[in-house]
Design an enzyme around this catalytic site. Structure first.
Site, PDB file in Angstrom:
ATOM      1  N   GLU A 210     148.064   8.165  -4.214  1.00 45.81           N
ATOM      2  CA  GLU A 210     146.962   7.272  -3.858  1.00 45.81           C
ATOM      3  C   GLU A 210     147.962   5.391  -4.320  1.00 45.81           C
ATOM      4  OE1 GLU A 210     144.147   7.724  -2.540  1.00 45.81           O
ATOM      5  OE2 GLU A 210     144.954  10.150  -2.605  1.00 45.81           O
ATOM      6  N   CYS A 244     142.034  -1.500  -4.750  1.00 45.66           N
ATOM      7  CA  CYS A 244     142.463  -1.149  -3.734  1.00 45.66           C
ATOM      8  C   CYS A 244     142.768  -0.995  -2.365  1.00 45.66           C
ATOM      9  CB  CYS A 244     143.752   0.158  -3.857  1.00 45.66           C
ATOM     10  SG  CYS A 244     142.165   1.365  -4.279  1.00 45.66           S
TER      11      CYS A 244
END
Length: 490
Positions: A210, A244
Site C-alpha cells: 500500500e 497517502c
C-alpha cells in the site's frame, strides 16, 4: 538467534498448534481487539498527541473509528466469509461437489506506517486474525510513543504468541525481512516498497504493498467551486497533509485559478482559524527531517496562501502554491505535507494527458457536475481509486477494495477484501468413484470421436437453473401421478 528470529519462530510454532484456525478463537481475538480500542482510548490518544499533535476527537475520527467498523464487520461476517463458496459447474462435473475454501496462509508480517499508525497497522491485522493467520506486527519507529503503546498494551489483549509486536528501526525491519513469511503487508512509500518486494522474492513470499504517489485533483469550471474547495481543503490539510490519498495537486483552467485560491483561503480560515498554529485541530509534521524536506519543495514556487512555519515546532501552515510548473520541485515527488500546488491546463484532454504522463496514482479526484467529464476522466486514466466530488471518504467504505496500481501499490484490503487477500482461496473438487464410462473420452487411445465427445462436454454450456426447475416440475408431476393412481385404484 536474533530476537526477530525468535519472535517469528514463536509465531510459526503457535500457528502450527492450529488454534488460530478455530472460528471461535478468531472471533474472541477480534472482540479483544475491540476491547483494547475501547479501554485504552486515552492511551492511544495521548500517544498520537505527542507524535502528531492530534486531538482526541481526531484520533477517533481518523484512526480508530474505521478500525472499530472493520472489527464489527469481521465478527458479523466471519462464518460467511470462511464458509465454502460454491462455483459454477460444467457437464463433466455435474455430479461433483465443487467449491472454493478460504484457508489461512500462515505467518503474516505487517509493517505499519506512521501517518495513521493505528488504522494502517491494525486494519490488516483484523484481516489476518479473521483469516486464521498468525501475524508479526511491526509498527513504525517514527511514531515513537504510539509504537510504545502498541508494544506494551496490545499483548495484554491478544494472544501474544500468535500476534507479537516487534519494535525498532531499520535494522530490526531488515532482520525481520530476512525471515520467511507467508505474506508481507507493507504500508509506506514506493522506494521502500521495492526493497520489501526484493526481500520477499528471496522466499517467494506474497506481498501487499500500500504505497502512495501524486494523487491529482481535477476541478471543472462547471461545478460548485465553493463546496469543491472546502472538500479539497479538508482532504489536503487533514493530518497536516500527511495522508497517502491526500490530493497532491490541483489541475484547472487558467481562468479558474484565482477563484480557487480565494475559496481555499476561506475554507482554511473556517477550519483552522486565522492562526492554524494555535488551532487544536491542526497537526504537526512528524519530525524535523520531514519538515526540511517539505520546506525545500517550495523554493521555486509562488506562495498564494499560507507559508508560515516554525522548524522547532515542526509547524507548516496550510499553504497554496500558484502558477506551479510541471518541472517545479514540488512536482517531483509525493508531497506528504500541507502544500497544495495549482497547475493550469487548457482543457480536460490536457489534464488527462498530464495525469497519464506520470506514475499511476493511489487516488484520483474529479470535481464536476458534468457526467461526460466524469466518464471521460474515469475511462481514460488509471488509478488505485476514483472519487468524484469529494476527497478521502472512499477509504471508509469497507465494501470497496482499497489499494494502488503500478507504482502506487499492489493488492487491496478493507472488509472481505482483506480476508481474501490474507487467505489462500483453495479450489476443491470432490468426486465419487463411479461413472467411469464418462472418463473413457480422456483415456488413451485418443480418437477423433473421443475428441468430439470431449468438446461437447467441456464446451457445451447448460443453464442449470432451467434444468433444476425442470427437475422439480418432473418430480412434482411424478408424485401427483402416483397419488392419483393410488387413490384412483382405491
Amino acid at each position: 538467534m536474533s530476537r526477530e528470529q525468535q519472535v517469528v519462530a514463536g509465531a510459526r510454532r503457535a500457528f502450527e498448534t492450529g488454534r488460530s484456525r478455530c472460528l471461535e478463537h478468531r472471533i474472541r481475538q477480534l472482540q479483544n481487539l475491540q476491547r483494547f480500542l475501547t479501554e485504552r482510548r486515552h492511551d492511544i490518544a495521548q500517544a498520537l498527541k505527542k507524535d502528531l499533535n492530534k486531538s482526541e476527537v481526531a484520533v477517533q475520527l481518523y484512526d480508530t473509528l474505521g478500525l472499530e467498523e472493520e472489527i464489527g464487520l469481521a465478527v458479523r461476517k466471519l462464518k460467511e466469509w470462511a464458509a465454502p463458496r460454491p462455483v459454477e459447474k460444467n457437464l463433466l462435473t455435474m455430479s461433483d461437489t465443487i467449491y472454493v475454501k478460504a484457508e489461512p496462509l500462515g505467518v503474516i508480517l505487517i509493517i505499519g506506517a506512521w501517518n495513521y499508525p493505528w488504522a494502517v497497522t491494525l486494519q490488516p491485522l483484523v484481516g489476518a486474525i479473521a483469516a486464521g493467520n498468525a501475524a508479526v506486527i511491526k509498527p513504525s519507529e517514527v511514531c515513537v510513543h504510539t509504537a510504545q503503546v502498541m508494544d506494551e498494551l496490545l499483548p495484554l489483549y491478544l494472544d501474544k504468541e500468535l500476534y507479537p509486536v516487534v519494535t525498532g528501526g531499520v535494522a530490526e525491519t531488515q532482520e525481520l525481512l530476512r525471515q520467511k513469511f507467508d505474506h508481507i503487508f507493507y504500508t509506506g512509500n514506493s522506494s521502500v516498497g521495492k526493497l520489501i518486494m526484493t526481500a520477499a522474492a528471496e522466499h517467494l513470499t506474497r506481498v501487499t504493498l500500500e504505497l502512495g504517489g501524486k494523487s491529482p485533483c481535477y476541478i471543472d469550471s462547471k461545478c460548485d467551486i465553493s463546496i469543491a474547495c472546502r472538500r479539497v481543503a479538508w482532504g489536503k490539510f487533514t493530518n497536516c497533509g500527511q495522508t497517502c490519498i491526500a490530493p497532491d495537486y490541483i489541475l484547472c483552467e487558467p481562468a479558474l485559478q484565482q477563484r480557487l485560491i480565494q475559496e481555499l483561503q476561506k475554507a482554511i480560515k473556517e477550519f483552522y482559524t486565522d492562526d492554524p498554529k494555535t488551532c487544536p485541530d491542526y497537526g504537526r509534521i512528524i519530525n524535523q527531517r520531514h519538515f526540511k524536506r517539505i520546506m525545500s519543495m517550495m523554493q521555486d514556487s509562488t506562495i498564494a496562501v499560507g507559508g508560515d512555519n516554525n522548524e522547532e515546532e515542526c509547524f507548516i501552515a496550510p499553504t497554496v502554491l500558484r502558477d506551479v510548473k510541471p518541472d517545479a520541485k514540488v512536482m517531483q515527488e509525493e508531497i506528504f505535507g500541507p502544500l497544495l500546488p495549482i497547475l493550469t491546463v487548457n482543457s480536460l484532454d490536457d489534464a488527462i494527458q498530464f495525469i497519464n504522463k506520470g506514475e499511476k496514482p493511489l487516488a484520483l479526484y474529479v470535481f464536476s457536475d458534468n457526467n461526460e467529464v466524469i466518464k471521460k476522466m474515469r475511462d481514460e486514466t488509471s488509478s488505485g481509486g476514483l472519487l468524484v466530488n469529494d476527497c478521502l471518504v472512499h477509504f471508509s467504505v469497507t465494501s470497496l477494495p482499497f489499494g494502488g496500481v503500478g507504482n502506487s501499490g499492489m493488492g487491496c484490503y478493507h472488509g472481505k477484501h482483506t480476508f481474501d487477500q490474507l487467505s489462500h482461496l483453495r479450489g476443491c473438487l470432490i468426486r465419487a468413484l463411479k461413472m467411469e464410462g464418462m472418463n473413457n473420452m480422456r483415456y488413451p487411445p485418443h480418437t477423433a470421436k473421443k475428441l468430439d465427445w470431449a468438446r461437447f462436454f467441456v464446451l457445451k454450456k447448460m443453464n442449470f437453473g432451467w434444468a433444476r426447475r425442470l427437475l422439480v416440475l418432473a418430480t412434482f408431476v411424478a408424485v401427483v401421478a402416483i397419488v392419483v393412481q393410488k387413490y384412483g385404484m382405491v
